[in-house]
Design a protein around this motif. Structure first.
Motif, short mmCIF file in Angstrom:
data_model
loop_
_atom_site.label_atom_id
_atom_site.label_comp_id
_atom_site.label_asym_id
_atom_site.label_seq_id
_atom_site.Cartn_x
_atom_site.Cartn_y
_atom_site.Cartn_z
N ASP A 168 12.34 -1.84 4.50
CA ASP A 168 11.03 -1.67 5.15
C ASP A 168 10.43 -0.30 4.90
O ASP A 168 9.21 -0.17 4.69
CB ASP A 168 11.15 -1.91 6.66
N ASN A 169 11.28 0.75 4.93
CA ASN A 169 10.74 2.11 4.75
C ASN A 169 10.42 2.43 3.30
O ASN A 169 9.94 3.52 2.98
CB ASN A 169 11.71 3.15 5.32
N SER A 170 10.69 1.48 2.38
CA SER A 170 10.34 1.66 0.97
C SER A 170 9.17 0.78 0.56
O SER A 170 8.84 0.70 -0.63
CB SER A 170 11.55 1.36 0.08
N ILE A 171 8.56 0.10 1.54
CA ILE A 171 7.35 -0.70 1.30
C ILE A 171 6.15 0.15 1.70
O ILE A 171 6.01 0.53 2.87
CB ILE A 171 7.37 -2.01 2.09
N HIS A 172 5.31 0.47 0.75
CA HIS A 172 4.17 1.35 0.99
C HIS A 172 2.87 0.55 0.90
O HIS A 172 2.55 -0.01 -0.15
CB HIS A 172 4.16 2.49 -0.02
N ASN A 173 2.16 0.48 2.00
CA ASN A 173 0.93 -0.30 2.06
C ASN A 173 -0.27 0.54 1.63
O ASN A 173 -0.44 1.68 2.09
CB ASN A 173 0.72 -0.84 3.48
N ILE A 174 -1.09 -0.03 0.77
CA ILE A 174 -2.33 0.61 0.36
C ILE A 174 -3.47 -0.08 1.09
O ILE A 174 -3.75 -1.25 0.85
CB ILE A 174 -2.54 0.51 -1.15
N GLY A 175 -4.09 0.63 1.98
CA GLY A 175 -5.18 0.06 2.75
C GLY A 175 -6.52 0.27 2.08
O GLY A 175 -6.62 0.77 0.96
N LEU A 176 -7.57 -0.13 2.78
CA LEU A 176 -8.92 0.07 2.27
C LEU A 176 -9.29 1.55 2.32
O LEU A 176 -8.71 2.33 3.08
CB LEU A 176 -9.92 -0.73 3.10
N LEU A 177 -10.23 1.94 1.49
CA LEU A 177 -10.74 3.31 1.55
C LEU A 177 -11.42 3.56 2.89
O LEU A 177 -11.94 2.63 3.52
CB LEU A 177 -11.75 3.54 0.43
N THR A 178 -11.41 4.80 3.32
CA THR A 178 -12.17 5.15 4.52
C THR A 178 -13.66 5.03 4.20
O THR A 178 -14.05 4.94 3.03
CB THR A 178 -11.87 6.59 4.97
N GLY A 179 -14.48 5.03 5.24
CA GLY A 179 -15.92 4.92 5.03
C GLY A 179 -16.46 6.01 4.13
O GLY A 179 -17.24 5.74 3.21
N ALA A 180 -16.01 7.24 4.36
CA ALA A 180 -16.49 8.37 3.56
C ALA A 180 -16.03 8.24 2.11
O ALA A 180 -16.78 8.54 1.17
CB ALA A 180 -15.99 9.68 4.16
#
Length: 208
Positions: A168-180
């Motif tokens: 679990d600690n080696s799974i890195h989630n890439i989320g959406l960009l921030t608004g800015a």
């Protein structure tokens, strides 16, 4: 309104939301880090493959691995096609007809090219939709018999990564960009001095 000449593949590195994840994964790829299975997860189009390409470039520059092996998996997992992709990077000809025999051939090649663990492998499995058995490509879940390797997966599904042996600690989630960040990216590609068009651009990003 004119299109900017910015290059998409080089822009994500300027965003803090991407840099934090990039740095963590790069650290996990270093030789002194005990992690051998790493994953980048996130929705389609969020930047997993782009980050993977940048990671590959950096580890090549630093000469962390002797062999870099890649396979794009896709929605329909085809073990034979994956074996062929791995074999191409290892410069191996697979004449065996069965999946298990081909896997054994790859396993022996990994061992031979490893030279007792002196030569390290970086295996990239991109766009993984379903469970892929590492035994089929000549690797097991743990480096053994003198083969030192790291596996990087990209997937939309964290459960798939877990099934393949990623902690679990080696799974890195890439989320959406921030608004800015989204606004900044938009205006890197579309430049305008018209206040009204500038406002329309902001509205477009806000609704995405």
């Amino acid at each position: 309104m004119t299109a900017s000449t910015s290059t998409p593949s080089t822009e994500h590195k300027d965003f803090l939301s991407r840099e934090v994840t990039f740095t963590k994964v790069l650290k996990a790829l270093e030789p002194n880090h005990k992690t051998h299975m790493i994953a980048l997860c996130g929705m389609g189009g969020v930047g997993k493959t782009t980050m993977t390409k940048r990671l590959k470039m950096v580890v090549q520059e630093r000469k962390i691995f002797i062999f870099i092996v890649e396979a794009v998996i896709g929605e329909r997992t085809d073990p034979i096609a994956i074996q062929e992709a791995i074999a191409d990077y290892l410069s191996v000809e697979l004449n065996q007809k069965t999946k298990s025999a081909r896997a054994e051939k790859l396993r022996q090649e990994f061992k031979a090219k490893s030279d007792g663990g002196k030569n390290k492998f970086f295996v990239i499995l991109d766009d993984v939709w379903q469970f892929v058995d590492l035994e089929d490509i000549g690797l097991s879940l743990f480096p053994n018999q003198g083969v030192d390797f790291k596996v990087l997966l990209t997937s939309r599904d964290t459960n798939v990564c877990t099934m393949m042996g990623v902690d679990d600690n080696s799974i890195h989630n890439i989320g959406l960009l921030t608004g800015a960040e989204a606004q900044s990216l938009f205006h890197q590609f579309v430049e305008t001095s018209d206040p009204e068009l500038h406002k329309i651009g902001k509205d477009i990003v806000r609704k995405m």
